[in-house]
Motif scaffolding. Structure first.
Motif, short mmCIF file in Angstrom:
data_model
loop_
_atom_site.label_atom_id
_atom_site.label_comp_id
_atom_site.label_asym_id
_atom_site.label_seq_id
_atom_site.Cartn_x
_atom_site.Cartn_y
_atom_site.Cartn_z
N LEU A 166 43.28 34.07 25.89
CA LEU A 166 42.20 33.40 26.62
C LEU A 166 41.24 32.71 25.65
O LEU A 166 40.79 31.57 25.90
CB LEU A 166 41.46 34.40 27.49
CG LEU A 166 42.24 34.95 28.69
CD1 LEU A 166 41.51 36.13 29.32
CD2 LEU A 166 42.46 33.86 29.74
N TYR A 171 39.02 29.94 27.11
CA TYR A 171 38.51 30.73 28.22
C TYR A 171 37.92 32.05 27.71
O TYR A 171 38.07 33.11 28.35
CB TYR A 171 39.62 30.99 29.24
CG TYR A 171 40.03 29.74 29.99
CD1 TYR A 171 39.41 29.38 31.18
CD2 TYR A 171 41.02 28.90 29.49
CE1 TYR A 171 39.78 28.24 31.86
CE2 TYR A 171 41.39 27.75 30.16
CZ TYR A 171 40.77 27.42 31.35
OH TYR A 171 41.12 26.28 32.01
N SER A 174 35.78 34.45 29.95
CA SER A 174 36.39 35.21 31.04
C SER A 174 36.04 36.70 30.93
O SER A 174 35.96 37.25 29.84
CB SER A 174 37.91 35.03 31.02
OG SER A 174 38.26 33.68 31.21
N THR A 193 34.15 40.69 27.71
CA THR A 193 34.63 39.31 27.82
C THR A 193 35.80 39.12 26.86
O THR A 193 36.00 39.90 25.92
CB THR A 193 33.53 38.31 27.46
OG1 THR A 193 33.17 38.47 26.08
CG2 THR A 193 32.30 38.50 28.34
N VAL A 210 41.43 40.04 35.25
CA VAL A 210 40.76 38.91 34.61
C VAL A 210 40.05 38.06 35.65
O VAL A 210 40.65 37.65 36.65
CB VAL A 210 41.74 38.02 33.83
CG1 VAL A 210 41.01 36.89 33.11
CG2 VAL A 210 42.57 38.83 32.84
N GLU A 211 38.77 37.81 35.43
CA GLU A 211 38.04 36.79 36.18
C GLU A 211 37.91 35.60 35.26
O GLU A 211 37.20 35.65 34.25
CB GLU A 211 36.67 37.31 36.60
CG GLU A 211 36.72 38.44 37.61
CD GLU A 211 35.33 38.89 38.03
OE1 GLU A 211 34.78 38.30 38.98
OE2 GLU A 211 34.81 39.81 37.38
N VAL A 212 38.61 34.52 35.58
CA VAL A 212 38.75 33.40 34.65
C VAL A 212 37.51 32.52 34.66
O VAL A 212 37.10 32.00 35.70
CB VAL A 212 39.99 32.56 35.00
CG1 VAL A 212 40.15 31.43 33.99
CG2 VAL A 212 41.24 33.43 35.02
#
Length: 406
Positions: A166, A171, A174, A193, A210-212
């Motif tokens: 990520l 990202y 995230s 994170t 995962v919250e993207v």
């Protein structure tokens, strides 16, 4: 592969909560077994007073699973599985190999269901990605802002590996939650994170939620055809973005179908075909080794590492490939017998799309159009570019596209 007549096996899902978490039906099945098969960890969850013989799987276990119908003749076999055996589990494998009639499944809540219940996420709105013995590159098409993912991995290093990818993809913001030993007495979680992830190893029984969230400046790549040209490494042999979007739309990718990308160049057509749906498959045929290597790199980076690359010259290189549902020929339409070969390879409903930029290849397409029908389209694309202190249009070479359904 078929099982011996009358052979059946029962598969029982068991969670980290062990015997206490099993339903009465699951307990009866296990107590009634003459042979219990499973991992050493799964077998250890069964109380000592359960009489069945315990036979752990060897490593690797694939051959032992295939030989299961003949390994314990005349004895009732129960296979233990983690959670829901039909969710990326051994139940699915047994049904695929021996048929649904031979496999009786007693499920347990899956780790995905347990993870979503802990986080308050809707299961149907959560994307599940399994990287169990698979490349982490499979995550790439799913990583877009706002999505919720549950990643299934092989061991406790998976959350850290996901965080690293990520960060690499832009990202790092995230939010990650690693959920270990779900449902058991040792259940715990690790949070942070991707950019600040501080747990190189967590627990062998772990899923990663995962919250993207995108970092500032990150440009998400969609799964629809027409990625920016600079998403690919190439030597100039690339179907350009606007032409590519039209080409893939004419190929009409459908879940589970197979594409031949003949004369793959940078591999963009096969890659974008596969990005439409995780079950889409493609074979990229490329004669030049350096381009074939580049196709593999592009496929991995853009999240479709399963793209099969065949080094060789068409039509000879097509001889042993599985039958396609669609074929793209991006160059070489004038090659003797090439179009004949791909046409014969297609079954009813198969789609063929051929692009041409030269007068000679256009003549070939006109001939095939006259014989087989379909559609002939000429696509001209011009882009605005500086002209001194002003802006003017610079036209690319027009592309003639022949598309036809067999």
């Amino acid at each position: 592969m078929s099982a011996p007549e009358g052979w059946t096996v029962t598969v029982v899902g068991i969670g980290a909560d062990g015997w206490e978490g099993l339903s009465p039906t699951a307990r009866r099945a296990i107590r009634g077994a003459a042979v219990l098969r499973g991992s050493a960890r799964q077998l250890s969850l069964v109380p000592d007073d359960v009489p069945g013989e315990r036979v752990p799987w060897p490593s690797p276990m694939a051959l032992a699973v295939r030989e299961l119908p003949t390994a314990h003749p005349g004895r009732r076999v129960v296979v233990l599985a983690s959670g829901d055996p039909m969710y990326s589990g051994i139940g699915t494998t047994l049904v695929r190999w021996f048929g649904a009639a031979a496999v009786d499944v007693v499920p347990h809540p899956s780790s995905v269901t347990l993870a979503c219940s802990r986080l308050g996420w809707s299961v149907e709105e959560t994307t599940v990605v399994s990287v169990v013995w698979k490349p982490l590159d499979l995550l790439a098409p799913q990583v877009t802002p706002g999505r919720r993912l549950v990643v299934l991995g092989a061991d406790g290093s998976t959350p850290g590996a996901v965080a690293g990818r990520l960060r690499d993809w832009g990202y790092g913001a995230s939010r990650l939650t690693a959920l270990a030993q779900l449902g058991g007495p040792g259940e715990r979680r690790f949070e942070g994170t991707a950019a600040g992830w501080s747990y190189p190893d967590t627990d062998p029984l772990v899923v990663t939620a995962v919250e993207v969230l995108a970092d500032a400046g990150t440009v998400p790549l969609p799964t629809v055809p027409g990625l920016p040209d600079d998403a690919y490494r190439h030597d100039g042999q690339l179907t350009k973005r606007d032409v590519r979007a039209v080409t893939v739309s004419r190929l009409a990718p459908l879940p589970g179908q197979l594409l031949w990308d003949v004369g793959a160049g940078a591999g963009s057509i096969g890659i974008e075909w596969m990005r439409v749906h995780p079950s889409c498959r493609a074979v990229a045929v490329e004669a030049r080794p350096e381009r074939a290597h580049r196709v593999r790199q592009n496929a991995a980076r853009l999240g479709v590492p399963g793209l099969q690359v065949v080094e060789g010259t068409a039509p000879e290189a097509l001889a042993d490939l599985p039958a396609p549902d669609a074929v793209f020929v991006g160059g070489g339409a004038t090659t003797p017998l090439l179009l004949d070969t791909v046409w014969e390879a297609l079954g009813p409903g198969g789609r063929l799309v051929v692009n041409a930029v030269t007068v000679e290849s256009e003549a070939v397409l006109a001939d095939w159009y006259g014989r087989c029908g379909g559609q002939l389209t000429r696509l001209s694309v011009a882009t605005a570019q500086p002209v001194g202190g002003f802006t003017g249009w610079k036209a690319a070479m027009p592309v003639t596209i022949w598309s036809v359904t067999r």
